[in-house]
Motif scaffolding. Structure first.
Motif, short mmCIF file in Angstrom:
data_model
loop_
_atom_site.label_atom_id
_atom_site.label_comp_id
_atom_site.label_asym_id
_atom_site.label_seq_id
_atom_site.Cartn_x
_atom_site.Cartn_y
_atom_site.Cartn_z
N ILE A 84 0.86 -1.18 0.00
CA ILE A 84 0.00 0.00 0.00
C ILE A 84 0.89 1.23 0.00
N THR A 85 0.72 2.07 -1.01
CA THR A 85 1.50 3.30 -1.08
C THR A 85 0.66 4.46 -0.56
N VAL A 136 -1.52 -4.73 -4.88
CA VAL A 136 -0.79 -3.47 -4.88
C VAL A 136 -1.83 -2.35 -4.94
N CYS A 137 -1.76 -1.45 -3.97
CA CYS A 137 -2.79 -0.44 -3.82
C CYS A 137 -2.19 0.94 -3.62
N SER A 192 -2.74 11.09 -5.33
CA SER A 192 -2.58 11.09 -6.79
C SER A 192 -2.25 9.66 -7.23
N ASN A 193 -2.43 9.38 -8.51
CA ASN A 193 -2.19 8.02 -8.99
C ASN A 193 -0.81 7.85 -9.61
N SER A 194 0.15 8.65 -9.18
CA SER A 194 1.49 8.58 -9.76
C SER A 194 2.49 7.82 -8.89
N ALA A 228 -5.41 0.99 -8.21
CA ALA A 228 -4.54 2.16 -8.37
C ALA A 228 -5.17 3.35 -9.05
N GLU A 229 -6.02 3.16 -10.01
CA GLU A 229 -6.45 4.32 -10.80
C GLU A 229 -7.71 4.89 -10.21
#
Length: 89
Positions: A20-21, A43-44, A49-51, A88-89
Motif C-alpha cells: 500500500i503506497t 498493490v494499492c 494522486s495516482n502517480s 490504483a487508478e
C-alpha cells in the motif's frame, strides 16, 4: 517511523502479499518491484494522486495483459501467468 522497521522495496518485494503506497511521491512502486512480487500480490495506491505506481511508464506495455475486474481494480498479467491485483487508478 518510531517502532517500525524501514526497508527498501527492493529488499521485500518478493516476500510481501500486500503493498500500500501513501507517500505522495512519484514512482514509489516501479516495474522492477512488480516483476519480483509473488503471484496474487495486491498493490494499492492510497495516496492523493495516482502517480505513486508507475502505470503509464512501465506497466502499460504490450507484454503485460490487463483484465478489468471492476472500476479501479485490475489484474495485471505477466506472460508466465503471474497476476498482480492492482488497486490504483
Amino acid at each position: 517511523m518510531d517502532g517500525f522497521r524501514v526497508v527498501r522495496m527492493e529488499e521485500v518485494a518478493a516476500q510481501v502479499d500486500v503493498v500500500i503506497t501513501c507517500t505522495g511521491n512519484k514512482n514509489v512502486v516501479v516495474r522492477k518491484h512488480l516483476d519480483r512480487m509473488k503471484n496474487g500480490c495486491i498493490v494499492c495506491n492510497m495516496g492523493h494522486s495516482n502517480s505513486e505506481i508507475d502505470l503509464p511508464g512501465q506497466l502499460r506495455t504490450a507484454e503485460l495483459r490487463w483484465e478489468r475486474v471492476r472500476n479501479h481494480v485490475d489484474h495485471v498479467i505477466w506472460p508466465d501467468g503471474k497476476r498482480i491485483l492492482l488497486l490504483a487508478e
